[in-house]
Scaffold this motif. Structure first.
Motif, PDB file in Angstrom:
ATOM      1  N   ASP A 710       0.833  -1.208   0.000  1.00  0.00           N
ATOM      2  CA  ASP A 710       0.000   0.000   0.000  1.00  0.00           C
ATOM      3  C   ASP A 710       0.870   1.262   0.000  1.00  0.00           C
ATOM      4  N   ARG A 711       1.927   1.236   0.804  1.00  0.00           N
ATOM      5  CA  ARG A 711       2.836   2.379   0.848  1.00  0.00           C
ATOM      6  C   ARG A 711       3.502   2.578  -0.518  1.00  0.00           C
ATOM      7  N   ALA A 712       3.928   1.482  -1.117  1.00  0.00           N
ATOM      8  CA  ALA A 712       4.573   1.586  -2.429  1.00  0.00           C
ATOM      9  C   ALA A 712       3.605   2.133  -3.478  1.00  0.00           C
ATOM     10  N   GLN A 713       2.343   1.678  -3.408  1.00  0.00           N
ATOM     11  CA  GLN A 713       1.348   2.169  -4.361  1.00  0.00           C
ATOM     12  C   GLN A 713       1.141   3.672  -4.211  1.00  0.00           C
ATOM     13  N   GLN A 714       1.088   4.158  -2.973  1.00  0.00           N
ATOM     14  CA  GLN A 714       0.918   5.592  -2.750  1.00  0.00           C
ATOM     15  C   GLN A 714       2.100   6.390  -3.296  1.00  0.00           C
ATOM     16  N   CYS A 715       3.300   5.865  -3.093  1.00  0.00           N
ATOM     17  CA  CYS A 715       4.490   6.573  -3.597  1.00  0.00           C
ATOM     18  C   CYS A 715       4.493   6.620  -5.122  1.00  0.00           C
ATOM     19  N   PHE A 716       4.209   5.484  -5.774  1.00  0.00           N
ATOM     20  CA  PHE A 716       4.187   5.469  -7.235  1.00  0.00           C
ATOM     21  C   PHE A 716       3.059   6.340  -7.784  1.00  0.00           C
ATOM     22  N   LYS A 717       1.964   6.413  -7.047  1.00  0.00           N
ATOM     23  CA  LYS A 717       0.857   7.253  -7.494  1.00  0.00           C
ATOM     24  C   LYS A 717       1.239   8.730  -7.447  1.00  0.00           C
ATOM     25  N   ARG A 718       2.020   9.105  -6.461  1.00  0.00           N
ATOM     26  CA  ARG A 718       2.444  10.503  -6.348  1.00  0.00           C
ATOM     27  C   ARG A 718       3.352  10.911  -7.504  1.00  0.00           C
ATOM     28  N   GLN A 728       1.810  -2.896  -8.087  1.00  0.00           N
ATOM     29  CA  GLN A 728       1.431  -3.067  -6.679  1.00  0.00           C
ATOM     30  C   GLN A 728       0.002  -3.588  -6.546  1.00  0.00           C
ATOM     31  N   LEU A 729      -0.892  -3.182  -7.451  1.00  0.00           N
ATOM     32  CA  LEU A 729      -2.258  -3.699  -7.414  1.00  0.00           C
ATOM     33  C   LEU A 729      -2.293  -5.191  -7.723  1.00  0.00           C
ATOM     34  N   VAL A 734      -2.354 -10.907  -5.581  1.00  0.00           N
ATOM     35  CA  VAL A 734      -1.640 -12.130  -5.201  1.00  0.00           C
ATOM     36  C   VAL A 734      -1.785 -12.389  -3.703  1.00  0.00           C
ATOM     37  N   VAL A 735      -1.676 -11.333  -2.885  1.00  0.00           N
ATOM     38  CA  VAL A 735      -1.824 -11.490  -1.430  1.00  0.00           C
ATOM     39  C   VAL A 735      -3.233 -11.974  -1.095  1.00  0.00           C
ATOM     40  N   ALA A 736      -4.228 -11.442  -1.784  1.00  0.00           N
ATOM     41  CA  ALA A 736      -5.608 -11.883  -1.537  1.00  0.00           C
ATOM     42  C   ALA A 736      -5.790 -13.352  -1.889  1.00  0.00           C
ATOM     43  N   GLN A 750      -9.564  -5.851 -11.045  1.00  0.00           N
ATOM     44  CA  GLN A 750     -10.379  -4.832 -11.705  1.00  0.00           C
ATOM     45  C   GLN A 750      -9.830  -3.429 -11.446  1.00  0.00           C
ATOM     46  N   ASN A 751      -9.355  -3.183 -10.233  1.00  0.00           N
ATOM     47  CA  ASN A 751      -8.727  -1.886  -9.937  1.00  0.00           C
ATOM     48  C   ASN A 751      -7.497  -1.668 -10.795  1.00  0.00           C
ATOM     49  N   HIS A 752      -6.759  -2.760 -11.024  1.00  0.00           N
ATOM     50  CA  HIS A 752      -5.592  -2.676 -11.905  1.00  0.00           C
ATOM     51  C   HIS A 752      -6.011  -2.198 -13.286  1.00  0.00           C
ATOM     52  N   ASN A 753      -7.052  -2.795 -13.838  1.00  0.00           N
ATOM     53  CA  ASN A 753      -7.521  -2.392 -15.165  1.00  0.00           C
ATOM     54  C   ASN A 753      -8.050  -0.955 -15.173  1.00  0.00           C
TER      55      ASN A 753
END
Length: 770
Positions: A710-718, A728-729, A734-736, A750-753
């Protein structure tokens, strides 16, 4: 009307003030202010190698009567009820004819003690006498000499100029008004000549006309004004402002005066504008002046400017020939100032353009760069050239940073230069702030690095060269890019007032910085159309700044890696690495190439081959204290350890560097490290699933992995990195799945897409907006 050579209406007023001082009519409290005022406007600037020269500005060269009012009105004279200004104006208006003006100049000889000794009268105690070698004595002697050189017509023009200069004070007081009631000339009043008579109109008919601009300025004043302009042009690296150019044109054009400095002013203005043809023409005119007047001292400086211009134009062979001739001429004339400056510039040239000088077959004059700096530092101390000494100390600090030597030694050099700047009043603060900013960024203290740039822009903006201000602004913009604030970075560069410098080279520098920022953003967004367009427009040449040239080459390689052209990227890395090694480039740039190569191996699925490369980069970065590169290298090593199944060592390494990396506020680096530590915890969870039945530990590792992802996703989003955010999505999906939650895994997919489609739409909107 021809411009007077030395005498003007204001200098006559200063002579009257000198007579007032010598008459012992000044109170004690007014002595120092009056003497300071006289010397300020009479003594020419003296060349000093120790401290910067101080020039008079335009308004000080053509000061008017109210300037005398500010100095004299606050002091009472020996006459009751009268100020020094009243006495001064009375003496001015007592010069009521051309004969009185001539008597003034002939009576100036009485101010010297030698004149009285020759007449055998002795020196009276109630009068101040001047020495012929004193500053005031030199001013009086030169004024008398210039008066005797004037022809009758020029003397009459000087008389009418004095009449016009003192005219605003005609109604100052009743006493002055009674003296001025006879008119501008007492002789004309005795002859009953009035306005309208032919003889009166021939002599004084033009007094009612509007005076020309610069009418109260002599050639001597223009020399000082042009010297001030040259000092500002060389110090700030700017062009002559439009209003000042118009003033200079109005002053010089009607007078017909041809001054040596005017050619240099036009040369600098054309050079900074990129008009090399006009710059060469003006420089050759400067040559011609130096040769025709046999002023060899100017010849070597003309050669020095020719060398600098040739290098800026990209003709390095001609630049080396010109600078060698400059050094030979300076040695012949024993001009240590020009010689040391030439050697300093040659040292800068060899560092900035090693490849071009090698192509010009330059073998070196100063030996190694360190030997050259040591030699320059010694010569600067011997000749007390503190400006050169400060610049050399900063260059030594920069050399320590570039070669990866001790940071403490670099700090020592910087503090020595700072102490010298304060002690000797040297305006070298801009270079010092930039080097301190560089040091802090290499140590990973991004906030302090930006603070030094802000300090330069807010506190030293008026005294720093324009190129240093623009470099500080660009560095602040790149700092904003690290935090993903692309719009703010572009706004910082776009609000630069281009009309304030109007220099082609600085235009190109800002253009390249804007292009590189947009290119980095396009690579993160995977906007390949924009990448191709930007890369085609950003074409480097021999005159491009070496630092920007490397950033552009690095961005090209990142573009190839991001698009999956691994073979082309590998060849580009190898070619650039060879070039950097031949040029003995900055250690930071060479470490960057190692890290890009290790990342390329990881992208190509050959992580093990990049292990030694990443380890070597980490070793060099640790020795040179390049902390951001060390953290990135550790991240590369941990990614390789994850690929080899060594998840526990990788997580320990990442836990050691992530807290330090967070202080640097580089979101792309932080996102990369968070992604690697997320991989480590996923690997630990999978490893425990295979060999252990401790489900609690497995759940804990999966929770930690999801937290860091989640932290990595926020950083890449910024930083608008679509690939990183989508990766990251997928990891979340994979974790799920590892938890057995297929529905949640489908939602993350779906969020990835959705994120990918939003990125594509954003690219489309950008293209339409362009």
């Amino acid at each position: 009307m021809a411009m007077p050579r030395y005498l003007t209406g204001q200098k006559i007023s200063l002579l009257i003030l000198v007579k007032l001082y010598c008459s012992s009519a000044l109170p004690s409290a007014a002595t120092i202010p009056v003497l300071s005022f006289i010397l300020k406007h009479t003594i020419p600037s003296v060349v000093s190698n120790a401290r910067p020269r101080r020039y008079l500005e335009h308004h000080e060269l053509s000061f008017s009567i109210p300037t005398f009012e500010d100095v004299l009105q606050g002091y009472t004279s020996s006459m009751p009820g009268r100020t020094l200004l009243d006495v001064f104006l009375k003496l001015m208006w007592e010069i009521n004819s051309f004969n009185a003006l001539e008597d003034l100049f002939y009576s100036l000889g009485e101010l010297f003690d030698k004149h009285i000794e020759e007449n055998g009268h002795g020196i009276p105690t109630d009068r101040i006498h001047l020495s012929r070698t004193s500053p005031l004595g030199a001013f009086v002697r030169k004024s008398r000499l210039e008066w005797t050189r004037l022809q009758f017509d020029d003397c009459l023009k000087l008389w009418t100029a004095f009449i016009r200069y003192r005219a605003p004070t005609a109604q100052w007081t009743k006493r002055i008004a009674s003296i001025a009631s006879t008119g501008v000339d007492e002789t004309a009043a005795l002859m009953n000549l009035q306005s309208g008579d032919k003889l009166y109109n021939v002599t004084y008919g033009h007094l009612g006309d509007e005076p020309e601009e610069g009418a109260n300025i002599s050639i001597d004043d223009m020399d000082r004004l042009l010297e001030f302009q040259l000092d500002q042009l060389q110090k700030l690296g700017c062009r002559v402002p439009d209003d000042m150019r118009q003033h200079l044109r109005n002053m010089l054009a009607p007078s017909g005066a041809l001054l040596r400095q005017s050619h240099l002013v036009k040369f600098f203005d054309a050079w900074k504008a990129g008009d090399y043809t006009s710059a060469f023409d003006e420089l050759h005119r400067y040559y011609d002046y130096a040769m025709q007047t046999r002023e060899r001292v100017y010849y070597q400086y003309a050669l020095l400017h020719m060398a600098i211009l040739q290098a800026d134009f990209g003709c390095f062979g001609e630049a080396i020939a010109a600078i060698n001739e400059t050094i030979a001429t300076a040695r012949e004339n024993q001009d240590m100032t020009c010689l040391n400056f030439s050697l300093s510039w040659l040292n800068h040239l060899t560092k900035a353009y090693p490849k071009q000088l090698k192509g010009a077959e330059y073998t070196g004059l100063l030996g190694s760069e360190r030997d050259g700096l040591t030699f320059l530092k010694t010569k600067a101390k011997e000749s007390k050239m503190y400006n050169l000494l400060s610049a050399t100390l900063l260059n030594e600090a920069k050399l320590c940073l570039c070669t990866g030597e001790s940071v403490s030694r670099a700090l020592e050099y910087m503090y020595q230069a700072s102490h010298l700047n304060v002690r000797e009043f040297i305006g070298n603060n801009g270079s010092q702030m930039l080097i301190q900013s560089t040091l802090c960024s290499r140590l990973g203290i991004a906030h302090l690095s930006n603070t030094y740039c802000d300090l330069l822009l807010h506190c030293y903006q008026d005294s720093c060269p324009i190129d240093e201000r623009i470099r500080a602004t660009c560095r602040s913009a790149f700092g904003a890019v690290q935090q993903g604030r692309y719009d703010q970075a572009l706004q910082l560069l776009e609000i630069i007032d281009l009309s304030s410098h109007r220099s082609l080279k600085l235009h190109q520098y800002v253009f390249f910085c804007i292009g590189i920022i947009k290119l980095k953003r396009a690579i993160h967004r995977t906007d390949w159309v924009a990448c191709d367009a930007l890369l085609s427009s950003l074409v480097t040449d021999s005159s491009t700044d070496p630092e920007l040239s490397f950033l552009l080459s690095e961005a090209r390689i990142d573009n190839l890696v991001a698009r999956g052209h691994y073979w082309d990227a590998f060849n580009a890395i190898e070619n650039l690495s060879v070039t950097l090694k031949e040029e003995v480039a900055d250690v930071l740039q060479r470490i960057n190439m190692l890290l890009i190569k290790a990342n390329l191996f990881a992208k190509a699925g050959k992580s093990e081959r990049g292990f030694s490369v990443a380890l070597r980069a980490a070793n060099v970065a640790f020795k040179a204290r390049l902390m951001p590169k060390l953290w990135y290298a550790v991240g590369q090593i941990c990614a390789i350890l994850n690929a080899m199944g060594e998840f526990e060592p990788a997580s320990r390494l990442l836990h050691a560097v992530i807290p330090q990396a967070l202080e640097n506020t580089d979101h792309f680096l932080n996102g990369t490290l968070y992604s690697h530590i997320g991989d480590s915890y996923i690997g630990l969870a999978g490893h425990e699933t295979e060999f252990s039945i401790d489900s609690r530990s497995r759940t804990s590792n999966l929770s930690r992995a999801e937290f860091y992802i989640d932290r990595a996703q926020q950083c890449f989003k910024r930083v608008e990195d679509i690939d990183g955010e989508c990766e990251q999505l997928m990891k979340k999906a994979v974790v799920a799945k590892l938890r057995g939650d297929e529905k949640l895994a489908e939602e993350w997919a779906q969020n990835h897409n959705r994120v990918w489609e939003e990125g594509r739409e954003r690219i489309g909107e950008t293209v339409v907006g362009m």
